[in-house]
Design a protein around this motif. Structure first.
Motif, mmCIF file in Angstrom:
data_model
loop_
_atom_site.group_PDB
_atom_site.id
_atom_site.type_symbol
_atom_site.label_atom_id
_atom_site.label_comp_id
_atom_site.label_asym_id
_atom_site.label_seq_id
_atom_site.Cartn_x
_atom_site.Cartn_y
_atom_site.Cartn_z
ATOM 1 N N THR A 34 0.837 -1.197 0.000
ATOM 2 C CA THR A 34 0.000 0.000 0.000
ATOM 3 C C THR A 34 0.874 1.251 0.000
ATOM 4 N N ASP A 35 0.317 2.319 -0.529
ATOM 5 C CA ASP A 35 0.954 3.635 -0.429
ATOM 6 C C ASP A 35 -0.124 4.613 0.038
ATOM 7 N N GLN A 36 0.144 5.905 -0.025
ATOM 8 C CA GLN A 36 -0.823 6.865 0.506
ATOM 9 C C GLN A 36 -2.158 6.826 -0.254
ATOM 10 N N ASP A 37 -2.159 6.274 -1.470
ATOM 11 C CA ASP A 37 -3.396 6.203 -2.256
ATOM 12 C C ASP A 37 -4.134 4.886 -2.080
ATOM 13 N N GLY A 38 -3.573 3.970 -1.317
ATOM 14 C CA GLY A 38 -4.218 2.666 -1.132
ATOM 15 C C GLY A 38 -3.366 1.555 -1.702
ATOM 16 N N CYS A 39 -4.038 0.542 -2.208
ATOM 17 C CA CYS A 39 -3.363 -0.644 -2.731
ATOM 18 C C CYS A 39 -2.572 -0.312 -3.988
ATOM 19 N N VAL A 40 -1.342 -0.785 -4.052
ATOM 20 C CA VAL A 40 -0.484 -0.567 -5.210
ATOM 21 C C VAL A 40 -0.993 -1.393 -6.388
ATOM 22 N N THR A 50 -3.617 -6.089 -9.183
ATOM 23 C CA THR A 50 -3.160 -5.919 -7.818
ATOM 24 C C THR A 50 -2.164 -7.037 -7.547
ATOM 25 N N TRP A 67 8.829 2.422 -5.403
ATOM 26 C CA TRP A 67 7.893 1.875 -4.419
ATOM 27 C C TRP A 67 8.453 1.861 -3.006
ATOM 28 N N CYS A 70 6.262 2.370 0.004
ATOM 29 C CA CYS A 70 5.136 1.448 0.196
ATOM 30 C C CYS A 70 5.330 0.571 1.435
#
Length: 123
Positions: A34-40, A50, A67, A70
């Motif tokens: 995950t990153d600040q936007d959600g699932c990578v 995904t 990444w 993440c």
């Protein structure tokens, strides 16, 4: 663990799928990044995916370069079955099965991945 990483690096995509499913069932969880936007997400020529991994170690090993910010996150199998499979299907997002470091791996539908998990869990 590096021994395992090296061994698994030699696996075919099908062997990686079998290993992923076995480990996910054993540990009752699927790992994502995950990153600040959600699932990578990954993009292949044809679809959005995904990527999923069998453990935190494998997921975190991917968190390099672009990444590096993440974080590995576990999704328990019940939540995966109840929410993720349908959500991915609704968004037309496939599952990148335990991609290797050179980004190779099987891409299957969320439904297929769910089926593999449920079928093997019964054995």
């Amino acid at each position: 663990m590096s021994d395992t990483l090296d061994n698994i690096a030699q696996f075919t995509p099908e062997q990686r799928l079998n290993y992923l499913v076995k480990e996910c069932i054993l540990n009752k969880q699927v790992w994502i990044l995950t990153d600040q936007d959600g699932c990578v997400m990954l993009n292949t020529e044809d679809e959005d995916c995904t990527p999923v991994w069998p453990s935190e170690t494998f997921a975190q090993a991917w968190a390099t370069g672009d990444w590096s910010a993440c974080e590995a996150k576990a999704i328990d199998l019940k939540t995966w079955h109840d929410r993720w499979t349908r959500g991915l299907e609704d968004d037309d997002v496939a599952v990148a099965v335990f991609p290797s470091e050179n980004e190779e791996g099987l891409v299957i539908s969320a439904q297929e991945f769910d089926f593999e998990l449920k079928t093997k869990a019964k054995k």
